[in-house]
Design an enzyme around this catalytic site. Structure first.
Site, PDB file in Angstrom:
ATOM      1  N   CYS A  50      25.092 -11.527  -8.317  1.00 19.34           N
ATOM      2  CA  CYS A  50      24.699 -12.683  -9.118  1.00 19.34           C
ATOM      3  C   CYS A  50      25.070 -13.993  -8.437  1.00 19.34           C
ATOM      4  O   CYS A  50      24.493 -15.039  -8.742  1.00 19.34           O
ATOM      5  CB  CYS A  50      25.330 -12.613 -10.506  1.00 19.34           C
ATOM      6  SG  CYS A  50      27.136 -12.515 -10.477  1.00 19.34           S
ATOM      7  N   HIS A  98      33.050 -14.814   8.052  1.00 20.90           N
ATOM      8  CA  HIS A  98      32.452 -14.995   6.724  1.00 20.90           C
ATOM      9  C   HIS A  98      32.490 -13.687   5.928  1.00 20.90           C
ATOM     10  O   HIS A  98      32.883 -13.689   4.750  1.00 20.90           O
ATOM     11  CB  HIS A  98      31.009 -15.477   6.866  1.00 20.90           C
ATOM     12  CG  HIS A  98      30.323 -15.685   5.551  1.00 20.90           C
ATOM     13  ND1 HIS A  98      30.429 -16.860   4.833  1.00 20.90           N
ATOM     14  CD2 HIS A  98      29.533 -14.858   4.813  1.00 20.90           C
ATOM     15  CE1 HIS A  98      29.731 -16.748   3.717  1.00 20.90           C
ATOM     16  NE2 HIS A  98      29.179 -15.545   3.681  1.00 20.90           N
TER      17      HIS A  98
END
Length: 435
Positions: A50, A98
């Protein structure tokens, strides 16, 4: 081979963009296969939650990230500029960094939340079953899981409550030490109260009663709480008129009504304490205006926390997590260096393979010529000569190969290219691997 990571998240794109780019679960296999058909893409994993949509890929030609970025938004009913402005791209070491930060929940909306690691593991499972992850990404994802585990083990980044509902449960644990076997009540059926009730059940509370202005909503929420997580005795429904009867049965009360006046008065709480024979009651009032009359907190055996108290706890815990996050960042930085060292070592593999193959080709040719000249050797003698010559070649190449690996690991990128070029010229391996 290079690593690229292209994506967007809650920091760079609004939800309408994220939800548009995220594939449905039954489309993920097809999307991964499409990715592998892009020029230069050799392996890929797609993470869609999400809060983020990200593509991690191993590529063998420049410009692949632009192709991936274009593919990500292709056919979507969005302004191209809107998607382009939302995307970020990382290469090699920064892509690894990352990914490690995401898995360690350092890049999450709530730093320290544990769900993202499970989502990455699921994305990897899908890619592995499809065969789209392959060697480099397999190694990277396994290292990612190890880094996330190390962060959880060596820091307390996920240990402090940073939501109001969870903070309420943590406070309850401080009052009662152990929540197992206790009973709780929701007065009102708001979302935060429901989340708090779910946390209470997961921490051992035996039953959660629900008292609400409309009995229908109370029944509905009680059924939810009595689901798989709660068990058949977890939820029972009452109307607010039954509150005097309910309060004498429970140890923890969470209030979240929309009432304009308190629904739990000092007189009501005092009567409940009397009927409970002095057993303490913990009130968590997350309503505005407050549901619990201020005088309730003055009674011996009544502990009352309102939304401001919980917010202070949450903010203090956020600060605590920020401190733990600094330690987590140091762990990530260390692990990035280690993985980058391995990734750089891959450059030397083709040269070592070519050198080994050329040496073995020479060995085999010379041995065949010798066996032909000798003639008449039996199979055991031939096998002995095979083993002898293989061992000689292996030992002769061992030191040059180890030297090449060591120099490659610690040298600059320019020096690594020069080392490889020198070895290829020295042994006439050819610039492109031709022997």
């Amino acid at each position: 081979m290079n690593l690229v990571l292209v994506g967007l998240n809650h920091k760079t794109a609004p939800v309408e963009v994220r939800e548009c780019l995220a594939p449905a679960p039954d489309e993920l296999d097809d999307r991964l296969e499409e990715l592998l058909n892009l020029d230069g893409a050799r392996a890929a994993v797609m993470l869609a939650t999400c809060n983020r949509v990200e593509i991690l890929a191993a590529v063998d030609q420049a410009g692949a990230e632009e192709a991936i970025a274009h593919w990500l938004s292709r056919g979507k009913p969005l302004e191209p500029g809107l998607v382009a402005d939302s995307l970020y791209a990382h290469q090699d070491e920064e892509a690894v960094r990352h990914l490690f930060r995401v898995a360690s929940s350092l890049d999450s909306l709530v730093v320290g939340e544990p769900q993202i690691l499970g989502q990455i593991k699921e994305a990897y499972r899908v890619a592995a079953e499809l065969g789209s992850s392959r060697t480099v990404l397999n190694r990277l994802l396994h290292k990612t899981f190890q880094v996330a585990k190390r962060v959880r083990t060596e820091t307390n980044i996920g240990g402090a409550a940073v939501s109001v509902s969870y903070a309420a449960v943590e406070l309850a644990k401080k009052i009662f030490d152990d929540l197992h076997g206790l009973n709780a009540c929701l007065v009102g059926a708001g979302e935060m109260a429901e989340l708090a009730a779910e946390h209470l059940l997961s921490n051992g509370v035996e039953r959660v009663l629900v008292a609400n202005r409309t009995l229908e909503r109370a029944v509905e929420l009680a059924e939810v709480l009595a689901g798989p997580a709660g068990g058949e005795n977890a939820g029972r429904a009452f109307s607010l008129e039954d509150l005097p009867e309910v309060l004498m049965q429970v140890d923890i009360v969470i209030t979240s009504t929309g009432a304009t006046v308190p629904v739990v008065t000092q007189a009501l709480a005092k009567e409940a304490l009397k009927r409970r024979r002095g057993k303490p009651v913990f009130f968590i009032d997350i309503a505005v205006p407050r549901d619990v009359e201020p005088g309730v907190g003055e009674l011996d055996g009544c502990f009352v926390y309102d939304i401001d108290d919980l917010t202070q706890v949450v903010e203090a815990n956020r600060e605590s997590r920020r401190g733990e996050a600094n330690q987590a960042e140091r762990i990530v930085a260390e692990e990035v260096v280690k993985f980058n060292r391995w990734l750089k070592s891959l450059d030397v593999v083709p040269t070592i393979a070519d050198l080994t193959q050329k040496a073995d080709d020479i060995r085999a040719a010379e041995l065949a010529r010798t066996l032909h000249d000798l003639g008449g050797l039996n199979p055991a003698q031939e096998a002995a000569l095979q083993n002898l010559t293989k061992a000689m070649v292996k030992k002769l190449l061992h030191d040059p190969i180890m030297f090449l690996k060591d120099q490659h690991e610690h040298a600059s990128e320019r020096a690594r290219r020069e080392h490889l070029a020198l070895v290829r010229r020295m042994f006439r391996l050819g610039e492109n691997g031709e022997k």
